[in-house]
Design a protein around this motif. Structure first.
Motif, PDB file in Angstrom:
ATOM      1  N   SER B  74      13.187   1.986   3.464  1.00  0.00           N
ATOM      2  CA  SER B  74      12.202   2.649   2.618  1.00  0.00           C
ATOM      3  C   SER B  74      10.983   1.744   2.440  1.00  0.00           C
ATOM      4  CB  SER B  74      12.861   2.927   1.255  1.00  0.00           C
ATOM      5  OG  SER B  74      12.044   3.684   0.428  1.00  0.00           O
ATOM      6  N   ILE B  75       9.794   2.346   2.439  1.00  0.00           N
ATOM      7  CA  ILE B  75       8.552   1.588   2.206  1.00  0.00           C
ATOM      8  C   ILE B  75       7.692   2.375   1.227  1.00  0.00           C
ATOM      9  CG2 ILE B  75       6.434   0.651   3.231  1.00  0.00           C
ATOM     10  CD1 ILE B  75       7.876   0.546   5.923  1.00  0.00           C
ATOM     11  N   VAL B  76       7.211   1.705   0.178  1.00  0.00           N
ATOM     12  CA  VAL B  76       6.220   2.347  -0.697  1.00  0.00           C
ATOM     13  C   VAL B  76       5.044   1.401  -0.865  1.00  0.00           C
ATOM     14  CG1 VAL B  76       7.899   3.740  -1.983  1.00  0.00           C
ATOM     15  CG2 VAL B  76       7.233   1.503  -2.860  1.00  0.00           C
ATOM     16  N   PHE B  77       3.853   1.999  -0.962  1.00  0.00           N
ATOM     17  CA  PHE B  77       2.641   1.228  -1.216  1.00  0.00           C
ATOM     18  C   PHE B  77       2.212   1.423  -2.658  1.00  0.00           C
ATOM     19  CE2 PHE B  77       2.263   1.528   3.388  1.00  0.00           C
ATOM     20  CZ  PHE B  77       1.737   0.287   3.723  1.00  0.00           C
ATOM     21  N   THR B  78       1.536   0.418  -3.195  1.00  0.00           N
ATOM     22  CA  THR B  78       0.901   0.598  -4.494  1.00  0.00           C
ATOM     23  C   THR B  78      -0.329   1.491  -4.294  1.00  0.00           C
ATOM     24  OG1 THR B  78      -0.310  -1.461  -4.119  1.00  0.00           O
ATOM     25  CG2 THR B  78       1.694  -1.585  -5.417  1.00  0.00           C
ATOM     26  N   PRO B  79      -0.768   2.208  -5.349  1.00  0.00           N
ATOM     27  CA  PRO B  79      -1.872   3.162  -5.171  1.00  0.00           C
ATOM     28  C   PRO B  79      -3.156   2.526  -4.640  1.00  0.00           C
ATOM     29  CG  PRO B  79      -0.785   3.503  -7.273  1.00  0.00           C
ATOM     30  CD  PRO B  79      -0.201   2.253  -6.703  1.00  0.00           C
ATOM     31  N   ASP B  80      -3.378   1.226  -4.936  1.00  0.00           N
ATOM     32  CA  ASP B  80      -4.595   0.575  -4.451  1.00  0.00           C
ATOM     33  C   ASP B  80      -4.447   0.043  -3.028  1.00  0.00           C
ATOM     34  OD1 ASP B  80      -2.882  -1.532  -4.825  1.00  0.00           O
ATOM     35  OD2 ASP B  80      -4.111  -2.584  -6.320  1.00  0.00           O
ATOM     36  N   GLY B  81      -3.272   0.210  -2.436  1.00  0.00           N
ATOM     37  CA  GLY B  81      -3.055  -0.235  -1.062  1.00  0.00           C
ATOM     38  C   GLY B  81      -2.960  -1.744  -0.915  1.00  0.00           C
ATOM     39  N   ALA B  82      -2.857  -2.471  -2.033  1.00  0.00           N
ATOM     40  CA  ALA B  82      -2.837  -3.933  -1.957  1.00  0.00           C
ATOM     41  C   ALA B  82      -1.455  -4.469  -1.574  1.00  0.00           C
ATOM     42  CB  ALA B  82      -3.276  -4.529  -3.294  1.00  0.00           C
ATOM     43  N   SER B  83      -0.420  -3.797  -2.019  1.00  0.00           N
ATOM     44  CA  SER B  83       0.947  -4.298  -1.783  1.00  0.00           C
ATOM     45  C   SER B  83       1.847  -3.187  -1.280  1.00  0.00           C
ATOM     46  CB  SER B  83       1.556  -4.842  -3.086  1.00  0.00           C
ATOM     47  OG  SER B  83       0.775  -5.870  -3.614  1.00  0.00           O
ATOM     48  N   VAL B  95       5.243  -7.100   0.201  1.00  0.00           N
ATOM     49  CA  VAL B  95       4.369  -7.424   1.335  1.00  0.00           C
ATOM     50  C   VAL B  95       2.926  -7.340   0.877  1.00  0.00           C
ATOM     51  CG1 VAL B  95       3.576  -6.597   3.591  1.00  0.00           C
ATOM     52  CG2 VAL B  95       6.016  -6.611   3.059  1.00  0.00           C
ATOM     53  N   ASP B  96       2.143  -8.355   1.216  1.00  0.00           N
ATOM     54  CA  ASP B  96       0.699  -8.296   1.012  1.00  0.00           C
ATOM     55  C   ASP B  96       0.143  -7.352   2.082  1.00  0.00           C
ATOM     56  OD1 ASP B  96      -2.062  -8.698   1.280  1.00  0.00           O
ATOM     57  OD2 ASP B  96      -1.927 -10.742   0.475  1.00  0.00           O
ATOM     58  N   ALA B  97      -0.308  -6.186   1.660  1.00  0.00           N
ATOM     59  CA  ALA B  97      -0.693  -5.153   2.628  1.00  0.00           C
ATOM     60  C   ALA B  97      -2.119  -5.337   3.149  1.00  0.00           C
ATOM     61  CB  ALA B  97      -0.540  -3.776   1.994  1.00  0.00           C
ATOM     62  N   GLN B  98      -2.807  -6.383   2.679  1.00  0.00           N
ATOM     63  CA  GLN B  98      -4.109  -6.712   3.272  1.00  0.00           C
ATOM     64  C   GLN B  98      -3.890  -7.685   4.440  1.00  0.00           C
ATOM     65  OE1 GLN B  98      -6.710  -4.992   2.058  1.00  0.00           O
ATOM     66  NE2 GLN B  98      -5.288  -4.127   0.564  1.00  0.00           N
ATOM     67  N   ARG B  99      -3.021  -8.671   4.198  1.00  0.00           N
ATOM     68  CA  ARG B  99      -2.750  -9.668   5.251  1.00  0.00           C
ATOM     69  C   ARG B  99      -1.509  -9.314   6.080  1.00  0.00           C
ATOM     70  NH1 ARG B  99      -1.535 -14.709   2.995  1.00  0.00           N
ATOM     71  NH2 ARG B  99      -1.128 -13.772   0.971  1.00  0.00           N
ATOM     72  N   HIS B 100      -0.763  -8.306   5.630  1.00  0.00           N
ATOM     73  CA  HIS B 100       0.453  -7.858   6.323  1.00  0.00           C
ATOM     74  C   HIS B 100       1.461  -9.005   6.469  1.00  0.00           C
ATOM     75  CE1 HIS B 100      -2.060  -4.423   6.982  1.00  0.00           C
ATOM     76  NE2 HIS B 100      -2.874  -5.094   7.765  1.00  0.00           N
ATOM     77  N   GLU B 101       1.736  -9.637   5.340  1.00  0.00           N
ATOM     78  CA  GLU B 101       2.690 -10.747   5.311  1.00  0.00           C
ATOM     79  C   GLU B 101       3.647 -10.566   4.139  1.00  0.00           C
ATOM     80  OE1 GLU B 101      -0.475 -14.102   6.965  1.00  0.00           O
ATOM     81  OE2 GLU B 101       0.432 -14.333   4.976  1.00  0.00           O
ATOM     82  N   VAL B 102       4.895 -10.936   4.374  1.00  0.00           N
ATOM     83  CA  VAL B 102       5.864 -10.909   3.277  1.00  0.00           C
ATOM     84  C   VAL B 102       5.518 -12.046   2.318  1.00  0.00           C
ATOM     85  CG1 VAL B 102       8.295 -11.165   2.643  1.00  0.00           C
ATOM     86  CG2 VAL B 102       7.676  -9.937   4.734  1.00  0.00           C
TER      87      VAL B 102
END
Lengths: 94, 361
Positions: B74-83, B95-102
């Motif tokens: 399962s994967i969910v994003f925060t509404p701001d797309g940051a995590s 996961v840092d969804a800007q740098r794509h790193e755990v």
């Protein structure tokens, strides 16, 4: 032992061609692999697109093929690419 | 007037409007094509199996990878797309969804589902353990619902839900809790109600089940504010149940025939529901509660997710040649736009990173 029809209705039934009995599917899942016999509820010949459905079939009746994800949550860990890694799926991890 | 001139005049009167409408249609088609060319998607899709691939839809390929070697559920994003919060067979990760790193391992027990609370402040995840006893007998524990506080960075609490749970969604303000068990039982209950005392939802509500059984599948989706939950149920016919978590009401949307169900996604405005029917996509008009359109796919698919602008849906084609693919479906008009091949993973989980709101000048 052959069964004899005892009335006209039964005779009419015996005149009909035998339909295949598709016992190897329950809804969309198959408890056993018998290629050519897996037929879905809507008559589709392959209700078990098995490679693509491996991660999707739990918890329906696929106990012979798909490990119970609850008991073996790690069973897909080594199958990042099912097309190439599916042979590794046959072994439930210890 | 000469007879031949009369015929010519009559022909001109008939042909001219036809040509005009033909020209107009051609102009519209050219305009549509131009608009299609200019409309470059900007969505970033996380496609996952035991690894994650970050798919840039505009570029049409995977641009980053996060290798885990753990089955992702399962994967969910925060509404701001940051995590992003990623549930896997060895726990929950941030996961840092800007740098794509755990950036953080939050838990270590196998995670089955991850949810973000409607206010985006808490992450709920369903987990359990498996104990290997003497002789190799494996014994799964009951499932627990854990709550992670994003601001404090800690797991606030864990509560035991039940044995063999597929989904457990906690109550939120006046919205009821929801429970789906492996046995196919679907239940709702108000806040404060113990998990063991929830009331069952009739899977045949509003639409007779027909012959055979009704099987709820573990691909739930929620409306934008979390009030409505959507549960896919296979049967004859297959249907999607819309549960009103405020009133407990149930509405069934028939898909017209028995079909496999492998994913659901609600558009950001809450007006459309995309249903992954494995080898076809249904788009449900939620205002009218009917299937508005459907389109065939060329292979079996799993999962569904919709981009922030609501224009496209993405589905995982788990097996595509020697790898997998992400299939891109345009929603209006409904059309398969293409697929992005992934050579090294066979995805079965998808999530689209939300785009931050852009100011238009």
């Amino acid at each position: 032992m052959a069964i004899k029809p005892l009335n006209r209705k039964a005779e009419a039934l015996t005149d009909r061609p035998m339909e295949d009995v598709r016992i190897y599917s329950f809804g969309d899942c198959c408890p056993g692999f018998l290629p050519g016999w897996e037929v879905g509820a809507n008559g589709g010949v392959d209700p078990c697109p098995w490679q693509s459905d491996l991660p999707a079939c739990h918890p329906c009746y696929w106990t012979a093929q798909v490990p119970d994800n609850t008991t073996y949550p790690q069973w897909l860990d080594r199958c990042a690419n099912i097309s190439q890694d599916w042979e590794a799926l046959c072994t439930v991890p210890d | 007037m000469h007879r031949s001139r009369l015929i010519a005049l009559a022909l001109a009167l008939v042909v001219a409007p036809a040509c005009k409408s033909k020209d107009e249609a051609k102009t519209k088609e050219v305009a549509q094509r131009s608009a299609d060319l200019l409309e470059v998607p900007v969505d970033l899709v996380y496609a996952a199996s035991a690894h994650i691939r970050v798919v840039d839809v505009g570029v049409g390929q995977s641009v980053r990878g996060i290798d885990l070697q753990r089955a992702i559920t399962s994967i969910v994003f925060t509404p701001d797309g940051a995590s992003a919060y990623v549930g896997a067979s060895d726990g929950l990760r941030e996961v840092d969804a800007q740098r794509h790193e755990v950036v953080r391992q939050i838990s270590n027990a196998p995670v089955r589902q991850v949810y973000l609370s409607p206010d985006g402040r808490k992450v709920h995840f369903l987990e359990h353990d498996v104990v290997t006893k003497e002789g190799g007998l494996r014994e799964p524990s009951p499932f627990r619902l854990a709550t992670y506080d994003r601001d404090k960075g800690i797991v606030l609490h864990r509560e035991v839900v039940a044995e063999r749970v597929l989904h457990a969604v906690p109550a939120f303000e006046e919205y009821q809790a929801l429970l789906l068990l492996e046995s196919g039982v679907l239940e709702l209950g108000p806040e404060g109600q113990p998990w063991s005392e929830m009331h069952a939802v009739d899977l045949a509500a509003g639409l007779p089940g027909g012959p055979g059984t009704l099987t709820p599948r573990p691909y739930l989706a929620f409306g934008p504010d979390g009030r409505h939950a959507y549960v896919p149920v296979e049967g004859a016919p297959s249907r999607v149940l819309e549960l009103d978590r405020k009133t407990g009401g149930v509405r069934a949307v028939s898909l017209g025939a028995p079909t496999l169900l492998r994913g659901l996604a609600v558009s950001p405005d809450g007006k459309l529901l995309v249903v992954n029917g494995s080898d076809r996509v249904f788009v449900v008009d939620l205002g009218r509660g009917v299937v508005a359109s459907e389109v065939a796919l060329d292979a079996a698919h799993t999962g569904a997710s919709i981009g922030s602008d609501g224009r496209r849906a993405y589905l995982a084609q788990t097996v595509d040649g020697t790898g997998g693919a992400v299939t891109v479906v345009r929603l209006d008009p409904l059309k398969v736009q293409g697929k992005i091949h992934l050579d090294d993973i066979s995805p079965w989980v998808l999530a689209v990173r939300p785009q931050p709101k852009l100011a238009l000048f």
